[in-house]
Design a protein around this motif. Structure first.
Motif, PDB file in Angstrom:
ATOM      1  N   LEU A  47      -7.181   0.629  -2.482  1.00 43.55           N
ATOM      2  CA  LEU A  47      -6.615   1.588  -3.424  1.00 43.55           C
ATOM      3  C   LEU A  47      -7.553   1.843  -4.599  1.00 43.55           C
ATOM      4  O   LEU A  47      -7.749   2.982  -5.017  1.00 43.55           O
ATOM      5  N   THR A  80       0.805  -1.208   0.000  1.00 44.01           N
ATOM      6  CA  THR A  80       0.000   0.000   0.000  1.00 44.01           C
ATOM      7  C   THR A  80       0.843   1.265   0.000  1.00 44.01           C
ATOM      8  O   THR A  80       0.410   2.310  -0.487  1.00 44.01           O
ATOM      9  N   SER A 137      -6.294  -3.276   0.068  1.00 42.55           N
ATOM     10  CA  SER A 137      -6.272  -2.195   1.046  1.00 42.55           C
ATOM     11  C   SER A 137      -7.124  -1.007   0.630  1.00 42.55           C
ATOM     12  O   SER A 137      -7.080   0.034   1.274  1.00 42.55           O
TER      13      SER A 137
END
Length: 264
Positions: A66, A27, A64
């Motif tokens: 994105l 990330t 995560s």
């Protein structure tokens, strides 16, 4: 559905490869973030979503969050699925706007038919081609994924048929059976026909409910276009989404969304 990605260059199932350290490293990698953003933008563009209202999208392999960040920036809502708990933990820490679900998409999409306006998947579907366990059969897992995804996107198909001038809706036979359940798209031309009753049920209420497809959802019926980012409406919508996710949110006041005076 729109998606893309490269074949994974590492070995092992994603839930084991993306531990806490790898999830954070992934990330925080600026190149990864840039690529994910570009691919998400293209995937959403390929969906051809209406510009006059927000849509609800499914993000398969959301990681995560994105790709979900771009969906939120475009004014849409999303639900993300991922098999890696470490990735989802990072998404929670980042306070992403979407709802998150820990699940293996190889077991199918666990949502009711017609729930989503579209689906994206960035660098995730190819994992289904791996046989990480003796019980895994890539062809079966892929079929399970795509067949249940098709069901979850039925409203998208039906809405376009209605837009072309048809009337009717979806009829579901044996709705409570995992094996015998069947979906039938019944379309009428000219005068509105009576929607047939589905087999295997004494009451057609469930089928009628599932067959009522409109271009707007109750959840979003008061939305008039996209709220300007950082505006009062945008902030109130963001706070409401977090309340639905069970998070602690400050109470709304007359000062919510009001710009503060510069400090001297």
């Amino acid at each position: 559905m729109a998606g893309g990605g490269r074949r994974p260059e590492h070995r092992g199932p994603p839930e084991l490869f993306y531990d806490e350290a790898e999830a954070r490293k992934y990330t925080q990698n600026s190149r990864v973030v840039e690529i994910q953003s570009q691919m998400s933008e293209r995937a959403v563009e390929l969906l051809g979503l209406p510009e006059d209202r927000p849509c609800l999208l499914l993000d398969v392999g959301c990681g995560s969050g994105l790709s979900g960040d771009y969906i939120s920036e475009e004014g849409h809502y999303w639900i993300g699925m991922d098999i890696s708990s470490a990735m989802l933990d990072v998404a929670l820490e980042r306070e992403v706007e979407g709802d998150l679900l820990l699940a293996d998409v190889g077991h199918g999409i666990p949502f009711r038919p017609g729930m989503f306006d579209g689906c994206i998947s960035i660098s995730a579907v190819q994992w289904l081609c791996n046989a990480d366990k003796k019980s895994h059969s890539p062809p079966k897992r892929l079929y399970r994924f795509f067949s249940t995804l098709y069901s979850a996107l039925l409203e998208l198909i039906t809405a376009q048929a209605m837009r072309a001038g048809f009337t009717g809706g979806m009829v579901v036979d044996y709705p409570n059976s995992a094996k015998a359940k069947k979906f039938f798209l019944c379309l009428f031309v000219g005068t509105s026909g009576t929607l047939p009753k589905g087999l295997g049920t004494e009451c057609a209420a469930e089928e009628v409910h599932q067959a009522k497809f409109t271009n707007e959802r109750t959840r979003f019926r008061n939305a008039k276009g996209k709220s300007v980012k950082k505006s009062r409406d945008w902030i109130l919508e963001k706070k409401e989404r977090r309340r639905r996710q069970g998070r602690e949110v400050r109470a709304d006041t007359k000062y919510t969304g009001r710009k503060r005076r510069p400090r001297f």
